[in-house]
Design a protein around this motif. Structure first.
Motif, PDB file in Angstrom:
ATOM      1  N   VAL A  51      84.852 116.075 -82.190  1.00 22.49           N
ATOM      2  CA  VAL A  51      84.141 115.444 -83.305  1.00 22.49           C
ATOM      3  C   VAL A  51      83.266 116.527 -83.919  1.00 22.49           C
ATOM      4  N   TYR A  52      83.600 116.919 -85.136  1.00 20.99           N
ATOM      5  CA  TYR A  52      82.987 118.065 -85.803  1.00 20.99           C
ATOM      6  C   TYR A  52      82.116 117.530 -86.938  1.00 20.99           C
ATOM      7  N   CYS A  53      80.809 117.761 -86.853  1.00 17.38           N
ATOM      8  CA  CYS A  53      79.871 117.213 -87.835  1.00 17.38           C
ATOM      9  C   CYS A  53      79.234 118.325 -88.658  1.00 17.38           C
ATOM     10  N   SER A  54      79.428 118.261 -89.969  1.00 13.56           N
ATOM     11  CA  SER A  54      78.834 119.223 -90.901  1.00 13.56           C
ATOM     12  C   SER A  54      77.745 118.534 -91.709  1.00 13.56           C
ATOM     13  N   ILE A  55      76.550 119.105 -91.678  1.00 17.40           N
ATOM     14  CA  ILE A  55      75.415 118.589 -92.439  1.00 17.40           C
ATOM     15  C   ILE A  55      75.084 119.593 -93.539  1.00 17.40           C
ATOM     16  N   ALA A 107      82.137 108.013 -84.450  1.00 12.88           N
ATOM     17  CA  ALA A 107      83.368 108.793 -84.265  1.00 12.88           C
ATOM     18  C   ALA A 107      83.774 108.857 -82.795  1.00 12.88           C
ATOM     19  N   LEU A 108      82.776 108.943 -81.913  1.00 10.01           N
ATOM     20  CA  LEU A 108      83.082 108.950 -80.474  1.00 10.01           C
ATOM     21  C   LEU A 108      83.654 107.601 -80.038  1.00 10.01           C
ATOM     22  N   TYR A 109      83.131 106.527 -80.590  1.00  5.68           N
ATOM     23  CA  TYR A 109      83.657 105.205 -80.281  1.00  5.68           C
ATOM     24  C   TYR A 109      85.095 105.083 -80.781  1.00  5.68           C
ATOM     25  N   GLN A 113      87.479 114.009 -85.351  1.00  2.00           N
ATOM     26  CA  GLN A 113      87.538 114.032 -86.812  1.00  2.00           C
ATOM     27  C   GLN A 113      86.396 114.877 -87.351  1.00  2.00           C
ATOM     28  N   HIS A 114      86.458 115.142 -88.656  1.00  2.00           N
ATOM     29  CA  HIS A 114      85.414 115.906 -89.325  1.00  2.00           C
ATOM     30  C   HIS A 114      84.468 114.946 -90.022  1.00  2.00           C
ATOM     31  N   ILE A 115      83.171 115.064 -89.757  1.00  4.77           N
ATOM     32  CA  ILE A 115      82.133 114.252 -90.398  1.00  4.77           C
ATOM     33  C   ILE A 115      81.384 115.122 -91.398  1.00  4.77           C
ATOM     34  N   ASP A 116      81.244 114.633 -92.617  1.00  6.79           N
ATOM     35  CA  ASP A 116      80.598 115.372 -93.706  1.00  6.79           C
ATOM     36  C   ASP A 116      79.363 114.583 -94.137  1.00  6.79           C
TER      37      ASP A 116
END
Length: 401
Positions: free
Chosen positions: A128-132, A194-196, A205-208
């Motif tokens: 789970v890749y999170c971009s802020i 996303a973890l759920y 997945q990628h979180i933006d």
């Protein structure tokens, strides 16, 4: 203590066993990953040899910043030169074992380092890749530099706030970074979701996450008012009233609280007064109403004012400093503060503002030193002691160049 009154030290965290790679800096990303750490995740904070800029933010004691500590307590510290082939390879090996990656560089930085989501998802499809970022990863504003005060202005938040300040035309400077903290919380929520979802799909997945959109979410009424023709903004039904020794915030949140307030100030007849009888009337005649309230409040102390308002169920509070708020017995009752130790001594940080009856939610008791866990993680990636020593030497040279 938990909701059930149990000692949380006997419980595990909701995210125990989760591994997080934290490439984030300053506030938004570190706030998000601090939340993950408080809930039991193993958070590996990756920095350069010099350490990130927040390490110099005051208060600083013995080269240890408590501002940095508040955002990063509970994380393990790994020093790497991400621009070097060795550093990049070490990250890639750690990615294979990670559940979450968080970064808040300007869009494009991780791609140039070949550490973007597209480059890493083949190594670990469950990541789970999170971009802020300030404005999001794509679009016409994506690569603009952004800090919280800029986002406050860009979102319309500051002008919306100004509209509630009669006689004011110049926007304030807000030194409290709402955008950073709020965006960090949204990122935390998205990662949890996303973890759920991964439990069902088996895929990461990628979180933006956009700071601009996060701040827009605070303008609930204003967002609707901007779309339709409405009357000019009126004062909300709350505001400060003056006492003999300070100010009190009160909120006339319902008909019942309005009626109770009229009893407190000695004007029960105003409940049926045409100026105030209806909610809309009170808005139109807010100034007259407050003048009447202050005719009473200016004759009593803040303590007396609060006692009277609380006795009649009118929501109210004194205007307090942060130091005063932290001394509130409610804060102690909730165990809201945790004491943390670093090389400069001890300091207090806030625990997360929620408790769980079946999980530990608390800050760690000790702050890692810069690079404290580098050797452990490099060894995990398969490097020998000689290779680790060489690796460290190269990182120090790179830091001096």
């Amino acid at each position: 203590m938990t909701i059930a009154g149990n000692d949380q030290r006997n419980l595990t965290g909701s995210f125990t066993g989760l591994r997080v790679l934290d490439f984030s800096t300053t506030i938004a990303g570190p706030h998000c990953t601090r939340m993950l750490a408080d809930m039991g995740a193993e958070v590996i904070k990756i920095e350069t040899e010099e350490g990130e800029t927040m390490r110099t933010r005051p208060p600083v004691r013995n080269n240890c910043s408590t501002a940095f500590g508040q955002l990063n307590v509970g994380k393990n510290s790994l020093v790497l030169d991400l621009k070097s082939p060795e550093g990049s390879e070490a990250v890639r090996r750690l990615v294979a074992t990670a559940d979450v990656l968080v970064e808040n560089f300007r869009p494009g930085v991780m791609r140039r380092l070949k550490l973007d989501h597209a480059s890493l998802r083949e190594l670990n499809p469950k990541l789970v890749y999170c971009s802020i970022s300030g404005y999001g990863q794509t679009g016409p504003s994506a690569e603009l530099p952004a800090y919280a005060p800029v986002i406050h202005a860009a979102s319309g938040y500051e002008m919306a706030h100004l509209a509630y300040q009669p006689g004011r035309s110049r926007p304030d400077y807000c030194g409290i970074y709402h955008a950073d903290v709020l965006t960090g919380v949204y990122a935390f929520g998205a990662i949890s979701a996303a973890l759920y979802q991964r439990n069902t799909t088996g895929q990461g997945q990628h979180i933006d996450v956009s700071m601009l959109e996060s701040m827009l979410s605070l303008t609930l009424n204003e967002l609707q008012w901007s779309q339709f023709e409405v009357k000019p903004t009126q004062r909300p039904m709350f505001g400060p009233i003056e006492t003999t020794d300070g100010y009190v915030m009160m909120a006339i949140a319902s008909e019942k609280t309005f009626q109770s307030l009229m009893q407190v100030i000695g004007h029960p007849e105003w409940v049926s007064d045409p100026r105030f009888a209806k909610y809309s009337d009170r808005r139109e005649n807010w100034t007259s109403l407050i003048e009447g309230v202050e005719a009473w409040s200016r004759s009593v102390t803040t303590e007396q004012c609060l006692a009277a308002l609380n006795a009649h169920g009118v929501p109210s509070s004194a205007y307090r400093t942060v130091a005063e708020a932290l001394r509130d017995p409610q804060i102690a009752h909730r165990g809201a503060l945790a004491e943390v130790e670093d090389d400069g001594g001890t300091f207090k940080v806030l625990n997360l503002p929620f408790r769980m009856s079946g999980a530990n939610v608390s800050a760690a008791r000790r702050m890692s030193t810069l690079g404290e866990h580098t050797r452990v993680y490099l060894k995990e990636t398969g490097l020998s002691e000689d290779e680790i020593a060489s690796f460290a030497a190269k990182a120090q040279v790179a830091a001096r160049v």
